[in-house]
Scaffold this motif. Structure first.
Motif, mmCIF file in Angstrom:
data_model
loop_
_atom_site.group_PDB
_atom_site.id
_atom_site.type_symbol
_atom_site.label_atom_id
_atom_site.label_comp_id
_atom_site.label_asym_id
_atom_site.label_seq_id
_atom_site.Cartn_x
_atom_site.Cartn_y
_atom_site.Cartn_z
ATOM 1 N N GLU A 1 0.832 -1.199 0.000
ATOM 2 C CA GLU A 1 0.000 0.000 0.000
ATOM 3 C C GLU A 1 0.871 1.254 0.000
ATOM 4 O O GLU A 1 2.012 1.241 0.448
ATOM 5 C CB GLU A 1 -0.918 -0.003 1.212
ATOM 6 N N THR A 2 0.276 2.312 -0.459
ATOM 7 C CA THR A 2 1.020 3.560 -0.499
ATOM 8 C C THR A 2 1.021 4.230 0.869
ATOM 9 O O THR A 2 0.185 3.953 1.732
ATOM 10 C CB THR A 2 0.413 4.542 -1.521
ATOM 11 N N HIS A 3 1.940 5.092 1.006
ATOM 12 C CA HIS A 3 2.109 5.913 2.193
ATOM 13 C C HIS A 3 0.788 6.618 2.546
ATOM 14 O O HIS A 3 0.340 6.590 3.694
ATOM 15 C CB HIS A 3 3.209 6.926 1.856
ATOM 16 N N GLU B 1 -2.316 5.923 1.680
ATOM 17 C CA GLU B 1 -3.391 5.020 2.100
ATOM 18 C C GLU B 1 -3.240 4.636 3.569
ATOM 19 O O GLU B 1 -4.234 4.534 4.297
ATOM 20 C CB GLU B 1 -3.392 3.759 1.237
ATOM 21 N N CYS C 1 -3.101 -4.735 4.401
ATOM 22 C CA CYS C 1 -1.689 -5.076 4.207
ATOM 23 C C CYS C 1 -1.147 -5.653 5.503
ATOM 24 O O CYS C 1 -1.872 -5.792 6.480
ATOM 25 C CB CYS C 1 -0.890 -3.851 3.772
ATOM 26 N N THR D 1 4.370 -3.964 6.265
ATOM 27 C CA THR D 1 4.225 -2.934 5.232
ATOM 28 C C THR D 1 4.052 -1.566 5.876
ATOM 29 O O THR D 1 4.650 -0.583 5.435
ATOM 30 C CB THR D 1 3.031 -3.247 4.304
ATOM 31 N N HIS E 1 6.787 1.901 5.786
ATOM 32 C CA HIS E 1 6.493 3.307 5.502
ATOM 33 C C HIS E 1 6.686 4.220 6.714
ATOM 34 O O HIS E 1 6.986 5.403 6.544
ATOM 35 C CB HIS E 1 5.060 3.443 4.983
#
Length: 181
Positions: A7-9, A11, A39, A43, A47
């Protein structure tokens, strides 16, 4: 079940904000955040170093505005200090009311964390400015009630448009604070 794509930062930040709003900072674990995103906890830790780092990033824009307000009130005295503090804090509260609401009831504990320790000093200077740098206990009490009241009730104002909330809060501030003589 964790999704295969990391997942992105952003999110993770959004999920953390939602979880903090529901269960509070202390009541939310990194595993809760990971589960909300779909996630793994690893994860999330990729981040963000820890939960405090996540909160620090969520609060960074509001803290930057608070620090700028602190700089603006530094040279002000009397009624000018009250006006700068009042308008500046109301603007901050209106703009960041969702972020402030996330921390409802948890400010004292959070101020003990290294990333937020300087906020206590800024709060003291803001209270002094709200009091017009008066040494009267009643002026300080009014200043503290205004600051704490706005901060603690921000979550109640989520649905009020900015152009209605700002003048209402400013009116409360002006009524509550003792005039500087």
């Amino acid at each position: 079940m964790a999704r295969a794509v990391p997942e992105t930062h952003g999110e993770i930040l959004a999920a953390a904000a939602r979880r903090f709003a529901v269960t509070g900072y202390k009541g939310t674990s990194l595993q809760d955040i990971a589960r909300a995103v779909g996630c793994s906890k690893a994860t999330v830790l990729y981040h963000f170093a820890n939960k405090e780092a996540l909160l620090s990033e969520l609060m960074a824009p509001a803290i930057a505005v608070l620090e700028a307000l602190d700089a603006r009130i530094a040279g002000a005295t009397g009624a000018a200090a009250q006006e700068i503090a009042g308008e500046g804090f109301v603007d901050l509260a209106v703009r960041f009311r969702r972020e402030i609401a996330l921390l409802r009831g948890e400010f004292p504990d959070l101020l003990q964390q290294p990333a937020f320790a300087h906020i206590q000093e800024i709060s003291e200077r803001l209270i002094a400015a709200f009091a017009g740098h008066s040494d009267r206990p009643s002026a300080r009490i009014a200043a503290l009630v205004v600051l704490a009241g706005i901060a603690e009730t921000c979550g109640e104002f989520i649905d009020i448009p900015d152009d209605e909330l700002r003048p209402a809060l400013l009116a409360v501030v002006r009524r509550a604070l003792e005039p500087v003589t």
